[in-house]
Design a protein around this motif. Structure first.
Motif, mmCIF file in Angstrom:
data_model
loop_
_atom_site.group_PDB
_atom_site.id
_atom_site.type_symbol
_atom_site.label_atom_id
_atom_site.label_comp_id
_atom_site.label_asym_id
_atom_site.label_seq_id
_atom_site.Cartn_x
_atom_site.Cartn_y
_atom_site.Cartn_z
ATOM 1 N N GLU A 83 1.919 1.242 -12.260
ATOM 2 C CA GLU A 83 2.588 0.666 -11.089
ATOM 3 C C GLU A 83 1.574 0.405 -9.976
ATOM 4 O O GLU A 83 1.628 -0.617 -9.299
ATOM 5 N N PHE A 84 0.641 1.329 -9.813
ATOM 6 C CA PHE A 84 -0.412 1.168 -8.818
ATOM 7 C C PHE A 84 -1.218 -0.102 -9.102
ATOM 8 O O PHE A 84 -1.467 -0.916 -8.215
ATOM 9 N N LYS A 85 -1.609 -0.292 -10.366
ATOM 10 C CA LYS A 85 -2.425 -1.438 -10.758
ATOM 11 C C LYS A 85 -1.673 -2.758 -10.608
ATOM 12 O O LYS A 85 -2.273 -3.778 -10.287
ATOM 13 N N LEU A 86 -0.363 -2.741 -10.847
ATOM 14 C CA LEU A 86 0.432 -3.965 -10.731
ATOM 15 C C LEU A 86 0.346 -4.560 -9.330
ATOM 16 O O LEU A 86 0.362 -5.784 -9.160
ATOM 17 N N GLU A 87 0.267 -3.710 -8.332
ATOM 18 C CA GLU A 87 0.252 -4.173 -6.947
ATOM 19 C C GLU A 87 -1.123 -4.677 -6.504
ATOM 20 O O GLU A 87 -1.233 -5.355 -5.488
ATOM 21 N N VAL A 88 -2.159 -4.367 -7.261
ATOM 22 C CA VAL A 88 -3.514 -4.755 -6.866
ATOM 23 C C VAL A 88 -3.649 -6.281 -6.803
ATOM 24 O O VAL A 88 -4.215 -6.821 -5.851
ATOM 25 N N THR B 10 0.833 -1.203 0.000
ATOM 26 C CA THR B 10 0.000 0.000 0.000
ATOM 27 C C THR B 10 0.872 1.259 0.000
ATOM 28 O O THR B 10 0.531 2.248 -0.649
ATOM 29 N N LYS B 11 1.999 1.198 0.687
ATOM 30 C CA LYS B 11 2.927 2.336 0.665
ATOM 31 C C LYS B 11 3.532 2.505 -0.728
ATOM 32 O O LYS B 11 3.715 3.642 -1.190
ATOM 33 N N LYS B 12 3.838 1.402 -1.412
ATOM 34 C CA LYS B 12 4.340 1.488 -2.790
ATOM 35 C C LYS B 12 3.286 2.131 -3.681
ATOM 36 O O LYS B 12 3.610 2.953 -4.549
ATOM 37 N N GLN B 13 2.039 1.739 -3.472
ATOM 38 C CA GLN B 13 0.956 2.337 -4.261
ATOM 39 C C GLN B 13 0.826 3.829 -3.973
ATOM 40 O O GLN B 13 0.572 4.615 -4.883
ATOM 41 N N LYS B 14 1.024 4.207 -2.722
ATOM 42 C CA LYS B 14 0.952 5.619 -2.348
ATOM 43 C C LYS B 14 2.022 6.410 -3.100
ATOM 44 O O LYS B 14 1.756 7.484 -3.633
ATOM 45 N N ILE B 15 3.225 5.867 -3.154
ATOM 46 C CA ILE B 15 4.324 6.518 -3.870
ATOM 47 C C ILE B 15 3.974 6.648 -5.349
ATOM 48 O O ILE B 15 4.212 7.691 -5.967
ATOM 49 N N ALA B 16 3.382 5.595 -5.918
ATOM 50 C CA ALA B 16 2.997 5.640 -7.335
ATOM 51 C C ALA B 16 1.943 6.712 -7.587
ATOM 52 O O ALA B 16 1.986 7.404 -8.608
ATOM 53 N N LEU B 17 1.022 6.894 -6.649
ATOM 54 C CA LEU B 17 -0.022 7.905 -6.812
ATOM 55 C C LEU B 17 0.516 9.317 -6.614
ATOM 56 O O LEU B 17 -0.009 10.270 -7.195
ATOM 57 N N GLU B 18 1.557 9.442 -5.787
ATOM 58 C CA GLU B 18 2.121 10.768 -5.516
ATOM 59 C C GLU B 18 3.126 11.206 -6.572
ATOM 60 O O GLU B 18 3.536 12.368 -6.589
ATOM 61 N N ALA B 19 3.534 10.294 -7.438
ATOM 62 C CA ALA B 19 4.489 10.643 -8.497
ATOM 63 C C ALA B 19 3.857 11.674 -9.430
ATOM 64 O O ALA B 19 2.637 11.770 -9.546
#
Length: 162
Positions: A48-53, A32-41
């Motif tokens: 990248e966000f979708k890959l982690e789903v 979830t933190k990786k997704q947060k970083i992807a959204l804040e880019a």
């Protein structure tokens, strides 16, 4: 004696279940933190966000299975625990220490998920506005070209301006 061994087995299984849940929650928080970083880019990295789903889906299923197992075992042993609490004080104490940690991790995960949800909604809203603006801009440009084209074709208007 056999009853006490069964109770000990159940208590150990409950501890193992809590330990696994704790580890899965830690993994989920990391993703979830990786997704947060992807959204804040800038711009947001939605790929990248979708890959982690999909990774999260697997872990969420695992947590659900662990919860079902835990509840099943807990219901089997809870009636006996008051009778044998002194015999298994270490196991019970370990579970009492683990439960708040697991709950805290769950709360942390929910908070991060909520933040990501809000960011994703903001990105979605922003993108929708950008699409509307692009459509409006395209329409304005098309109308401008049409007007220029009409001016060139309408020489009488140009002559009147002179």
């Amino acid at each position: 004696m056999e009853k006490n061994e069964t109770i000990k087995t159940y208590l150990c299984a409950l501890i193992i279940s809590l330990e696994k849940k704790e580890q899965v929650l830690i993994k989920l928080i990391s993703i979830t933190k990786k997704q947060k970083i992807a959204l804040e880019a800038q711009p947001p990295n939605l790929e990248e966000f979708k890959l982690e789903v999909s990774n999260k889906e697997v872990l969420i299923k695992e947590i659900n299975e662990l919860d079902i197992q835990f509840e099943s075992l807990f219901h089997k042993v809870k009636a006996y625990v008051p009778d044998v609490a002194t015999d298994y004080a270490l196991e019970i104490k370990k579970m009492q220490e683990m439960v708040p940690r697991v709950v805290e991790l769950g709360v942390t995960l929910r908070g991060l998920e909520q933040q990501n949800k809000m960011k994703l909604e903001l990105i979605s809203t922003t993108r929708a506005k950008e699409v509307v603006n692009v459509k409006k801009s395209s329409k304005s440009v098309a109308e401008c070209y049409r007007a220029i084209h009409n001016l060139k074709d309408n020489k009488t208007w140009l002559d009147q301006k002179k």
